[in-house]
Write a protein that holds these residues in place. Structure first.
Motif, PDB file in Angstrom:
ATOM      1  N   ALA A  76      43.630  45.616  59.043  1.00  0.00           N
ATOM      2  CA  ALA A  76      44.274  45.250  57.776  1.00  0.00           C
ATOM      3  C   ALA A  76      43.493  44.137  57.079  1.00  0.00           C
ATOM      4  O   ALA A  76      43.324  44.160  55.850  1.00  0.00           O
ATOM      5  CB  ALA A  76      45.717  44.821  58.022  1.00  0.00           C
ATOM      6  N   GLY A  77      43.012  43.173  57.845  1.00  0.00           N
ATOM      7  CA  GLY A  77      42.192  42.105  57.267  1.00  0.00           C
ATOM      8  C   GLY A  77      40.899  42.638  56.680  1.00  0.00           C
ATOM      9  O   GLY A  77      40.490  42.262  55.582  1.00  0.00           O
ATOM     10  N   ALA A  78      40.245  43.550  57.421  1.00  0.00           N
ATOM     11  CA  ALA A  78      39.001  44.141  56.925  1.00  0.00           C
ATOM     12  C   ALA A  78      39.259  44.973  55.677  1.00  0.00           C
ATOM     13  O   ALA A  78      38.501  44.913  54.701  1.00  0.00           O
ATOM     14  CB  ALA A  78      38.363  44.990  58.017  1.00  0.00           C
ATOM     15  N   ALA A  79      40.335  45.753  55.684  1.00  0.00           N
ATOM     16  CA  ALA A  79      40.648  46.615  54.541  1.00  0.00           C
ATOM     17  C   ALA A  79      40.993  45.799  53.302  1.00  0.00           C
ATOM     18  O   ALA A  79      40.575  46.136  52.188  1.00  0.00           O
ATOM     19  CB  ALA A  79      41.802  47.551  54.900  1.00  0.00           C
ATOM     20  N   SER A  80      41.736  44.718  53.479  1.00  0.00           N
ATOM     21  CA  SER A  80      42.093  43.911  52.313  1.00  0.00           C
ATOM     22  C   SER A  80      40.878  43.171  51.751  1.00  0.00           C
ATOM     23  O   SER A  80      40.739  43.035  50.533  1.00  0.00           O
ATOM     24  CB  SER A  80      43.228  42.940  52.634  1.00  0.00           C
ATOM     25  N   THR A  81      39.982  42.716  52.621  1.00  0.00           N
ATOM     26  CA  THR A  81      38.754  42.087  52.136  1.00  0.00           C
ATOM     27  C   THR A  81      37.922  43.097  51.369  1.00  0.00           C
ATOM     28  O   THR A  81      37.379  42.803  50.306  1.00  0.00           O
ATOM     29  CB  THR A  81      37.936  41.509  53.307  1.00  0.00           C
ATOM     30  N   PHE A  82      37.836  44.314  51.920  1.00  0.00           N
ATOM     31  CA  PHE A  82      37.117  45.378  51.222  1.00  0.00           C
ATOM     32  C   PHE A  82      37.716  45.616  49.838  1.00  0.00           C
ATOM     33  O   PHE A  82      36.996  45.713  48.843  1.00  0.00           O
ATOM     34  CB  PHE A  82      37.156  46.681  52.028  1.00  0.00           C
ATOM     35  N   ALA A  83      39.027  45.712  49.763  1.00  0.00           N
ATOM     36  CA  ALA A  83      39.689  46.001  48.485  1.00  0.00           C
ATOM     37  C   ALA A  83      39.424  44.906  47.457  1.00  0.00           C
ATOM     38  O   ALA A  83      39.131  45.190  46.290  1.00  0.00           O
ATOM     39  CB  ALA A  83      41.189  46.170  48.710  1.00  0.00           C
ATOM     40  N   VAL A  84      39.504  43.657  47.887  1.00  0.00           N
ATOM     41  CA  VAL A  84      39.287  42.539  46.961  1.00  0.00           C
ATOM     42  C   VAL A  84      37.833  42.496  46.493  1.00  0.00           C
ATOM     43  O   VAL A  84      37.557  42.406  45.287  1.00  0.00           O
ATOM     44  CB  VAL A  84      39.688  41.192  47.618  1.00  0.00           C
ATOM     45  N   VAL A  85      36.889  42.580  47.427  1.00  0.00           N
ATOM     46  CA  VAL A  85      35.470  42.514  47.061  1.00  0.00           C
ATOM     47  C   VAL A  85      35.105  43.700  46.168  1.00  0.00           C
ATOM     48  O   VAL A  85      34.443  43.538  45.141  1.00  0.00           O
ATOM     49  CB  VAL A  85      34.581  42.467  48.323  1.00  0.00           C
ATOM     50  N   HIS A  86      35.537  44.889  46.551  1.00  0.00           N
ATOM     51  CA  HIS A  86      35.233  46.086  45.779  1.00  0.00           C
ATOM     52  C   HIS A  86      35.795  45.979  44.359  1.00  0.00           C
ATOM     53  O   HIS A  86      35.110  46.287  43.383  1.00  0.00           O
ATOM     54  CB  HIS A  86      35.806  47.313  46.494  1.00  0.00           C
ATOM     55  N   SER A  87      37.030  45.536  44.257  1.00  0.00           N
ATOM     56  CA  SER A  87      37.666  45.399  42.941  1.00  0.00           C
ATOM     57  C   SER A  87      36.956  44.368  42.080  1.00  0.00           C
ATOM     58  O   SER A  87      36.726  44.588  40.881  1.00  0.00           O
ATOM     59  CB  SER A  87      39.127  45.000  43.094  1.00  0.00           C
ATOM     60  N   LEU A  88      36.607  43.239  42.658  1.00  0.00           N
ATOM     61  CA  LEU A  88      35.933  42.190  41.894  1.00  0.00           C
ATOM     62  C   LEU A  88      34.552  42.635  41.416  1.00  0.00           C
ATOM     63  O   LEU A  88      34.182  42.394  40.271  1.00  0.00           O
ATOM     64  CB  LEU A  88      35.810  40.909  42.717  1.00  0.00           C
ATOM     65  N   VAL A  89      33.812  43.273  42.288  1.00  0.00           N
ATOM     66  CA  VAL A  89      32.444  43.677  41.924  1.00  0.00           C
ATOM     67  C   VAL A  89      32.474  44.781  40.879  1.00  0.00           C
ATOM     68  O   VAL A  89      31.760  44.727  39.880  1.00  0.00           O
ATOM     69  CB  VAL A  89      31.663  44.125  43.181  1.00  0.00           C
ATOM     70  N   HIS A  90      33.306  45.784  41.083  1.00  0.00           N
ATOM     71  CA  HIS A  90      33.300  46.923  40.173  1.00  0.00           C
ATOM     72  C   HIS A  90      34.089  46.686  38.883  1.00  0.00           C
ATOM     73  O   HIS A  90      33.960  47.455  37.936  1.00  0.00           O
ATOM     74  CB  HIS A  90      33.772  48.190  40.883  1.00  0.00           C
ATOM     75  N   SER A  91      34.877  45.626  38.846  1.00  0.00           N
ATOM     76  CA  SER A  91      35.548  45.289  37.583  1.00  0.00           C
ATOM     77  C   SER A  91      34.639  44.451  36.698  1.00  0.00           C
ATOM     78  O   SER A  91      34.918  44.245  35.533  1.00  0.00           O
ATOM     79  CB  SER A  91      36.831  44.507  37.868  1.00  0.00           C
ATOM     80  N   GLY A  92      33.557  43.954  37.282  1.00  0.00           N
ATOM     81  CA  GLY A  92      32.628  43.126  36.521  1.00  0.00           C
ATOM     82  C   GLY A  92      32.943  41.642  36.602  1.00  0.00           C
ATOM     83  O   GLY A  92      32.256  40.831  36.002  1.00  0.00           O
ATOM     84  N   ALA A  93      33.994  41.282  37.361  1.00  0.00           N
ATOM     85  CA  ALA A  93      34.367  39.877  37.482  1.00  0.00           C
ATOM     86  C   ALA A  93      33.323  39.078  38.252  1.00  0.00           C
ATOM     87  O   ALA A  93      33.137  37.902  38.017  1.00  0.00           O
ATOM     88  CB  ALA A  93      35.737  39.753  38.171  1.00  0.00           C
ATOM     89  N   VAL A  94      32.622  39.750  39.174  1.00  0.00           N
ATOM     90  CA  VAL A  94      31.592  39.104  39.981  1.00  0.00           C
ATOM     91  C   VAL A  94      30.330  39.947  39.870  1.00  0.00           C
ATOM     92  O   VAL A  94      30.395  41.176  39.944  1.00  0.00           O
ATOM     93  CB  VAL A  94      32.021  39.004  41.459  1.00  0.00           C
ATOM     94  N   SER A  95      29.204  39.297  39.701  1.00  0.00           N
ATOM     95  CA  SER A  95      27.938  40.024  39.639  1.00  0.00           C
ATOM     96  C   SER A  95      27.019  39.515  40.734  1.00  0.00           C
ATOM     97  O   SER A  95      26.944  38.314  40.988  1.00  0.00           O
ATOM     98  CB  SER A  95      27.277  39.799  38.278  1.00  0.00           C
ATOM     99  N   TRP A  96      26.325  40.408  41.404  1.00  0.00           N
ATOM    100  CA  TRP A  96      25.437  40.014  42.498  1.00  0.00           C
ATOM    101  C   TRP A  96      24.086  39.555  41.961  1.00  0.00           C
ATOM    102  O   TRP A  96      23.293  38.998  42.687  1.00  0.00           O
ATOM    103  CB  TRP A  96      25.214  41.170  43.461  1.00  0.00           C
ATOM    104  N   THR A  97      23.800  39.836  40.698  1.00  0.00           N
ATOM    105  CA  THR A  97      22.470  39.463  40.182  1.00  0.00           C
ATOM    106  C   THR A  97      22.555  38.306  39.228  1.00  0.00           C
ATOM    107  O   THR A  97      23.544  37.929  38.735  1.00  0.00           O
ATOM    108  CB  THR A  97      21.821  40.642  39.444  1.00  0.00           C
TER     109      THR A  97
END
Length: 105
Positions: A84-105
């Motif tokens: 559950a911890g791994a899945a929730s971290t995945f959901a938060v990171v995935h949502s932030l990156v793909h919503s454009g809120a966080v950029s890796w570059t």
């Protein structure tokens, strides 16, 4: 099912450590099998060392034998909390990156 914070946090941190190993090959089209093999071999090596220490200690030392009888053995509930911890971290990171809120570059 009772919620325990420690295994939940452990799962969240383990996902965060695994993310860089898998994200590069997934995004660049690289060979994912090498990352997965290294990930599996690292876990296997740690497990073998711990098993060898436990077997050696239990056979050679009564003190170690009594210590091993008190060692934590994860239950299905513990494992579920870690997932559950791994899945929730995945959901938060995935949502932030793909919503454009966080950029890796």
């Amino acid at each position: 099912m009772t919620f325990h914070a420690k295994p939940y946090a452990m799962g969240a941190v383990m996902f965060a450590m695994m993310l860089p190993m898998l994200h590069g090959p997934l995004m660049t089209g690289g060979d994912l099998s090498v990352s997965l093999i290294l990930f599996a071999l690292a876990h296997l090596a740690v497990a073998l060392v711990l098993i060898a220490k436990a077997v050696f200690g239990a056979r050679m030392s009564p003190k170690v034998r009594s210590l091993l009888s008190k060692v934590h053995r994860p239950s299905r509930q513990h494992f579920a909390n870690m997932l559950a911890g791994a899945a929730s971290t995945f959901a938060v990171v995935h949502s932030l990156v793909h919503s454009g809120a966080v950029s890796w570059t």
